[in-house]
Design an enzyme around this catalytic site. Sequence first.
Site, PDB file in Angstrom:
ATOM      1  N   ARG A  50      36.660  27.841  52.772  1.00 63.28           N
ATOM      2  CA  ARG A  50      36.561  29.301  52.789  1.00 63.28           C
ATOM      3  C   ARG A  50      36.990  29.895  54.123  1.00 63.28           C
ATOM      4  NH1 ARG A  50      30.877  31.008  50.742  1.00 63.28           N
ATOM      5  NH2 ARG A  50      30.467  29.687  52.513  1.00 63.28           N
ATOM      6  N   HIS A 179      29.053   6.376  45.984  1.00 63.33           N
ATOM      7  CA  HIS A 179      29.700   5.566  47.020  1.00 63.33           C
ATOM      8  C   HIS A 179      29.046   4.195  47.188  1.00 63.33           C
ATOM      9  CE1 HIS A 179      26.593   7.255  49.719  1.00 63.33           C
ATOM     10  NE2 HIS A 179      26.803   6.217  50.491  1.00 63.33           N
ATOM     11  N   LYS A 183      30.457  -0.118  48.260  1.00 59.81           N
ATOM     12  CA  LYS A 183      29.965  -0.900  49.408  1.00 59.81           C
ATOM     13  C   LYS A 183      30.296  -2.376  49.181  1.00 59.81           C
ATOM     14  CE  LYS A 183      26.195   2.126  50.846  1.00 59.81           C
ATOM     15  NZ  LYS A 183      26.377   2.501  52.226  1.00 59.81           N
ATOM     16  N   GLU A 217      15.991   5.372  55.076  1.00 57.33           N
ATOM     17  CA  GLU A 217      16.797   6.019  56.120  1.00 57.33           C
ATOM     18  C   GLU A 217      15.882   6.486  57.233  1.00 57.33           C
ATOM     19  OE1 GLU A 217      20.221   8.529  54.609  1.00 57.33           O
ATOM     20  OE2 GLU A 217      18.754   8.744  53.009  1.00 57.33           O
ATOM     21  N   ASP A 236      18.729  12.929  44.474  1.00 56.48           N
ATOM     22  CA  ASP A 236      19.733  12.605  45.500  1.00 56.48           C
ATOM     23  C   ASP A 236      20.032  11.103  45.545  1.00 56.48           C
ATOM     24  OD1 ASP A 236      21.415  13.262  47.718  1.00 56.48           O
ATOM     25  OD2 ASP A 236      19.867  12.573  49.107  1.00 56.48           O
ATOM     26  N   HIS A 241      22.494   6.235  43.099  1.00 57.66           N
ATOM     27  CA  HIS A 241      22.637   4.979  43.849  1.00 57.66           C
ATOM     28  C   HIS A 241      21.671   3.898  43.380  1.00 57.66           C
ATOM     29  CE1 HIS A 241      25.022   7.446  46.332  1.00 57.66           C
ATOM     30  NE2 HIS A 241      24.105   7.893  47.143  1.00 57.66           N
TER      31      HIS A 241
HETATM   32  C1  BG6 Z   1      24.034  10.255  49.925  1.00 60.48           C
HETATM   33  C2  BG6 Z   1      22.820  11.127  49.947  1.00 60.48           C
HETATM   34  O1  BG6 Z   1      24.520  10.113  48.617  1.00 60.48           O
HETATM   35  O2  BG6 Z   1      23.705   8.974  50.450  1.00 60.48           O
HETATM   36  C3  BG6 Z   1      22.268  11.246  51.363  1.00 60.48           C
HETATM   37  O3  BG6 Z   1      23.161  12.422  49.458  1.00 60.48           O
HETATM   38  C4  BG6 Z   1      22.040   9.883  51.955  1.00 60.48           C
HETATM   39  O4  BG6 Z   1      21.053  12.005  51.375  1.00 60.48           O
HETATM   40  C5  BG6 Z   1      23.268   8.998  51.798  1.00 60.48           C
HETATM   41  O5  BG6 Z   1      21.749  10.061  53.333  1.00 60.48           O
HETATM   42  C6  BG6 Z   1      22.972   7.565  52.209  1.00 60.48           C
HETATM   43  O6  BG6 Z   1      24.165   6.819  52.195  1.00 60.48           O
HETATM   44  P1  BG6 Z   1      24.326   5.515  53.076  1.00 60.48           P
HETATM   45  O7  BG6 Z   1      25.681   4.996  52.730  1.00 60.48           O
HETATM   46  O8  BG6 Z   1      24.206   5.953  54.515  1.00 60.48           O
HETATM   47  O9  BG6 Z   1      23.211   4.595  52.677  1.00 60.48           O
END
Ligand code: BG6
Length: 500
Positions: A50, A179, A183, A217, A236, A241
């Site tokens: 934007r 993602h 890994k 985390e 999330d 994941h």
């Molecule tokens: C993301 C989440 O998908 O994955 C985040 O939205 C999180 O909140 C992150 O911090 C963690 O990814 P990784 O690869 O650092 O374990």
Amino acid sequence: MAGFVPVDPFDIVIFGGTGDLSRRKLLPALYHRDTDQQLPESSRIISVARSTMSDEENVQWVRQCLIDSLGDDCIEPEVWERFAHRLHYLTIDLTGDDGWAQLAEMVNQERDRIQVYYLATSPGFFGPVATRLGTLGVIHDNSRIVLEKPVGTDLESARAINREVGAVFSEQQTYRIDHYLGKETVQNLMALRFANSLFEPLWQRGAIDHVQITVSEKLGVGTRGDFYDRTGALRDMVQNHMLQLLCLVAMEAPTSLDQNEIRDEKIKVLRALRPISGDDVKRKTVRGQYKAGAVDGETVDAYRNEIGNGEPGKESGKDSGTETFVALKVEIDNWRWADTPFYLRTGKRLPTKCSEIVVQLRPVAHSIFAPDAGSLLPNRLVMRLQPNEGVTLSLMTKEPGPGGFKLRSLPLDLTFAEAFQLRYPDAYERLLVEVIRGNPALFMRRDEVEAAWAWTDQIIQGWETQQVKPEPYMAGTWGPTASAMLLDRDGRDWRDPVDD
Ligand code: BG6
């Protein structure tokens, strides 16, 4: 080490081009692939956002992002010059009409090449942007769309997105990113399970007591407070994941690595998850939210004070009922896993950053050792996704030397970095290359996303109807005490990842 095969010429358009994901992950990933000469000379990276910015300002901004993410010495003059040439910027407010014609003109300059439309935006834009791209008339067989997780916020919204996006892009052209599937160690889980004959006979309820999956985390919500407060840890991290990890551990062997074979096996696991609803919500789930505390000796603020910070104009979330921690007892109703629970936990502001899968085997049937020989601990297979990617298998051994029979648990340790001596590519590097190559195997299929939402929605509804509020936990601890109780009730305990 596998060599780098260049990909075919492509253009990538990143919507949300100045956002957190683009800055921290996508641009550095593309830069790394360029460093390894995997990107063709003519390929372009078109950032769309934007704010008003010239191409030159964008180039400087990207340079700074790379330095922030990869360090001062990442800028190798020859690579940077090549990379800077690829960078373009377009100002588009996704809710407005301006700028789209320029986008069409730009992509049509190279009309037939592979086009990747990467939606690094909130899911609310997925449908509208896909529709807009459809009406612009720029989509063809070589176009692909990438949707960042979360796809929607519940089953209904996920279905709506899938429908809207599906009206413009075929399923084969749609890449729903999780993602974690990119890994290296997650990939290795497939190698471990299906390239070794050792594990398969043990991979079932008769030999395995339970499985634990922890994704912890140290970070708080940072500048994503607004998004996070509407999302929470279940949506999330668990819906995507953690369920994906669970599927890869629990699924049957696919007949090949073909994209649909693996996804067909994962969906069977998702459909076999026992629903958590009614009274089970209180017995099998734990919600937590961090209070102020200390992580790594540094004092950190409570979640409720942290959200809103860094986002001007946003008030602190004094009454926020969003969870920053979840623990679950998950049961899979099939022959392989009956009576073998999977315990999942994830949270922010925990003592360490760690993702690991622990497969705990059953104890030996009968001990032949004297009581003073020491505890006979069941074997544990630990797959560490991060940090120090690798696998350890704990085995009971006899302490060497005379003086009685003493038992000790020792790990057989395969740390990949030591074994292979190389930099572990970020998951986004692999996933972007897979999109460009047109291989959706590492992405979530529509039915997987919807099945995962159907299961998590019941928990969310249970929390609402039974008014399950997050329990406070001090930052720097392993979540509320209820998390330890969840396993304690079953005579089990969480493995402490710090104890290696
Ligand atoms: C993301 C989440 O998908 O994955 C985040 O939205 C999180 O909140 C992150 O911090 C963690 O990814 P990784 O690869 O650092 O374990």
